[in-house]
Design a protein around this motif. Structure first.
Motif, PDB file in Angstrom:
ATOM      1  N   GLY A 133      27.054  58.522  33.994  1.00  0.00           N
ATOM      2  CA  GLY A 133      27.463  59.035  32.704  1.00  0.00           C
ATOM      3  C   GLY A 133      27.832  57.987  31.676  1.00  0.00           C
ATOM      4  N   VAL A 134      27.901  56.704  32.063  1.00  0.00           N
ATOM      5  CA  VAL A 134      28.226  55.653  31.096  1.00  0.00           C
ATOM      6  C   VAL A 134      27.221  54.522  31.248  1.00  0.00           C
ATOM      7  N   ILE A 135      26.589  54.160  30.140  1.00  0.00           N
ATOM      8  CA  ILE A 135      25.677  53.020  30.119  1.00  0.00           C
ATOM      9  C   ILE A 135      26.186  52.062  29.050  1.00  0.00           C
ATOM     10  N   VAL A 136      26.298  50.792  29.401  1.00  0.00           N
ATOM     11  CA  VAL A 136      26.798  49.779  28.476  1.00  0.00           C
ATOM     12  C   VAL A 136      25.754  48.683  28.321  1.00  0.00           C
ATOM     13  N   MET A 137      25.493  48.303  27.069  1.00  0.00           N
ATOM     14  CA  MET A 137      24.589  47.209  26.780  1.00  0.00           C
ATOM     15  C   MET A 137      25.327  46.192  25.910  1.00  0.00           C
ATOM     16  N   ILE A 138      25.541  45.017  26.446  1.00  0.00           N
ATOM     17  CA  ILE A 138      26.255  43.969  25.713  1.00  0.00           C
ATOM     18  C   ILE A 138      25.268  42.845  25.427  1.00  0.00           C
ATOM     19  N   ASP A 139      25.177  42.468  24.157  1.00  0.00           N
ATOM     20  CA  ASP A 139      24.403  41.275  23.821  1.00  0.00           C
ATOM     21  C   ASP A 139      25.313  40.324  23.056  1.00  0.00           C
ATOM     22  N   GLU A 140      24.771  39.270  22.552  1.00  0.00           N
ATOM     23  CA  GLU A 140      25.598  38.255  21.901  1.00  0.00           C
ATOM     24  C   GLU A 140      26.241  38.730  20.610  1.00  0.00           C
ATOM     25  N   GLU A 141      25.650  39.717  19.947  1.00  0.00           N
ATOM     26  CA  GLU A 141      26.166  40.160  18.662  1.00  0.00           C
ATOM     27  C   GLU A 141      27.013  41.413  18.740  1.00  0.00           C
ATOM     28  N   TRP A 148      40.386  18.715  26.812  1.00  0.00           N
ATOM     29  CA  TRP A 148      40.412  20.058  27.406  1.00  0.00           C
ATOM     30  C   TRP A 148      39.661  21.027  26.528  1.00  0.00           C
ATOM     31  N   ARG A 149      38.791  21.823  27.142  1.00  0.00           N
ATOM     32  CA  ARG A 149      38.066  22.858  26.423  1.00  0.00           C
ATOM     33  C   ARG A 149      38.454  24.207  26.989  1.00  0.00           C
ATOM     34  N   ARG A 150      38.502  25.158  26.135  1.00  0.00           N
ATOM     35  CA  ARG A 150      38.924  26.498  26.544  1.00  0.00           C
ATOM     36  C   ARG A 150      37.899  27.182  27.442  1.00  0.00           C
ATOM     37  N   GLY A 151      36.658  26.960  27.332  1.00  0.00           N
ATOM     38  CA  GLY A 151      35.660  27.676  28.128  1.00  0.00           C
ATOM     39  C   GLY A 151      35.374  29.043  27.529  1.00  0.00           C
ATOM     40  N   GLU A 152      34.691  29.873  28.286  1.00  0.00           N
ATOM     41  CA  GLU A 152      34.313  31.175  27.754  1.00  0.00           C
ATOM     42  C   GLU A 152      34.810  32.305  28.647  1.00  0.00           C
ATOM     43  N   VAL A 153      34.923  33.455  28.043  1.00  0.00           N
ATOM     44  CA  VAL A 153      35.304  34.664  28.764  1.00  0.00           C
ATOM     45  C   VAL A 153      34.149  35.642  28.656  1.00  0.00           C
ATOM     46  N   LYS A 154      33.688  36.140  29.780  1.00  0.00           N
ATOM     47  CA  LYS A 154      32.620  37.141  29.793  1.00  0.00           C
ATOM     48  C   LYS A 154      33.167  38.394  30.445  1.00  0.00           C
ATOM     49  N   ILE A 155      32.852  39.528  29.857  1.00  0.00           N
ATOM     50  CA  ILE A 155      33.314  40.804  30.364  1.00  0.00           C
ATOM     51  C   ILE A 155      32.108  41.568  30.903  1.00  0.00           C
ATOM     52  N   ALA A 156      32.189  41.959  32.154  1.00  0.00           N
ATOM     53  CA  ALA A 156      31.082  42.664  32.798  1.00  0.00           C
ATOM     54  C   ALA A 156      30.895  44.049  32.193  1.00  0.00           C
ATOM     55  N   ASP A 157      29.650  44.496  32.190  1.00  0.00           N
ATOM     56  CA  ASP A 157      29.324  45.816  31.656  1.00  0.00           C
ATOM     57  C   ASP A 157      30.159  46.909  32.307  1.00  0.00           C
ATOM     58  N   HIS A 158      30.366  46.809  33.618  1.00  0.00           N
ATOM     59  CA  HIS A 158      31.085  47.883  34.306  1.00  0.00           C
ATOM     60  C   HIS A 158      32.550  47.953  33.897  1.00  0.00           C
ATOM     61  N   VAL A 159      33.120  46.853  33.440  1.00  0.00           N
ATOM     62  CA  VAL A 159      34.498  46.884  32.935  1.00  0.00           C
ATOM     63  C   VAL A 159      34.550  47.702  31.639  1.00  0.00           C
ATOM     64  N   VAL A 160      33.588  47.486  30.779  1.00  0.00           N
ATOM     65  CA  VAL A 160      33.502  48.252  29.534  1.00  0.00           C
ATOM     66  C   VAL A 160      33.258  49.730  29.849  1.00  0.00           C
ATOM     67  N   ALA A 161      32.432  50.009  30.855  1.00  0.00           N
ATOM     68  CA  ALA A 161      32.158  51.395  31.242  1.00  0.00           C
ATOM     69  C   ALA A 161      33.424  52.098  31.720  1.00  0.00           C
ATOM     70  N   VAL A 162      34.259  51.402  32.461  1.00  0.00           N
ATOM     71  CA  VAL A 162      35.523  51.992  32.921  1.00  0.00           C
ATOM     72  C   VAL A 162      36.407  52.337  31.731  1.00  0.00           C
ATOM     73  N   ILE A 163      36.512  51.423  30.780  1.00  0.00           N
ATOM     74  CA  ILE A 163      37.333  51.677  29.583  1.00  0.00           C
ATOM     75  C   ILE A 163      36.796  52.883  28.818  1.00  0.00           C
ATOM     76  N   ALA A 164      35.486  52.948  28.654  1.00  0.00           N
ATOM     77  CA  ALA A 164      34.877  54.081  27.944  1.00  0.00           C
ATOM     78  C   ALA A 164      35.137  55.386  28.693  1.00  0.00           C
ATOM     79  N   GLY A 165      35.039  55.363  29.996  1.00  0.00           N
ATOM     80  CA  GLY A 165      35.292  56.553  30.790  1.00  0.00           C
ATOM     81  C   GLY A 165      36.729  57.021  30.684  1.00  0.00           C
ATOM     82  N   LEU A 166      37.658  56.083  30.669  1.00  0.00           N
ATOM     83  CA  LEU A 166      39.070  56.438  30.520  1.00  0.00           C
ATOM     84  C   LEU A 166      39.342  57.023  29.143  1.00  0.00           C
TER      85      LEU A 166
END
Length: 114
Positions: A53-61, A4-22
């Motif tokens: 009003g919110v721009i999010v840029m996610i890269d690997e680092e 069994w492998r855990r796999g990966e979790v990816k978070i969409a940019d718009h989810v981060v934008a909502v958190i930042a807006g809140l």
């Protein structure tokens, strides 16, 4: 569980934008409606449109977040924006586990009254 492998979790940019807006909503002196952050939040949550009003840029680092806001007249701009940057960084990192490298704030207007 062998194999069994855990796999990966990816978070969409718009989810981060909502958190930042809140986070911006909680900072006294930031007038979020002027930049459209919350007028578009329901659309953002439903995935229909990008939040204004919110721009999010996610890269690997790391993650970079840019916010465009208005401030209330009489606000010490550098102080309130510093609080906003710290709050956004803390909330995004706590909720997502992403490393926030930068939170850039662009003050686009000053709002009069309450």
């Amino acid at each position: 569980m062998e194999g069994w492998r855990r796999g990966e979790v990816k978070i969409a940019d718009h989810v981060v934008a909502v958190i930042a807006g809140l986070a911006a909503q909680d900072i006294p002196g930031i007038v979020t409606k002027a930049s459209g952050l919350y007028d578009e939040m329901s659309k953002r949550i439903s995935g229909k449109n990008a939040a204004k009003g919110v721009i999010v840029m996610i890269d690997e680092e790391s993650t970079r977040i840019e916010l465009r806001v208005a401030v209330q007249y009489g606000t010490i701009i550098h102080a309130v924006c510093g609080k906003l940057q710290q709050k956004v960084k803390e909330l995004v990192e706590n909720f997502t586990g992403l490393e926030v490298r930068e939170v850039n704030v662009r003050v686009e207007s000053i709002e009069m009254g309450t």
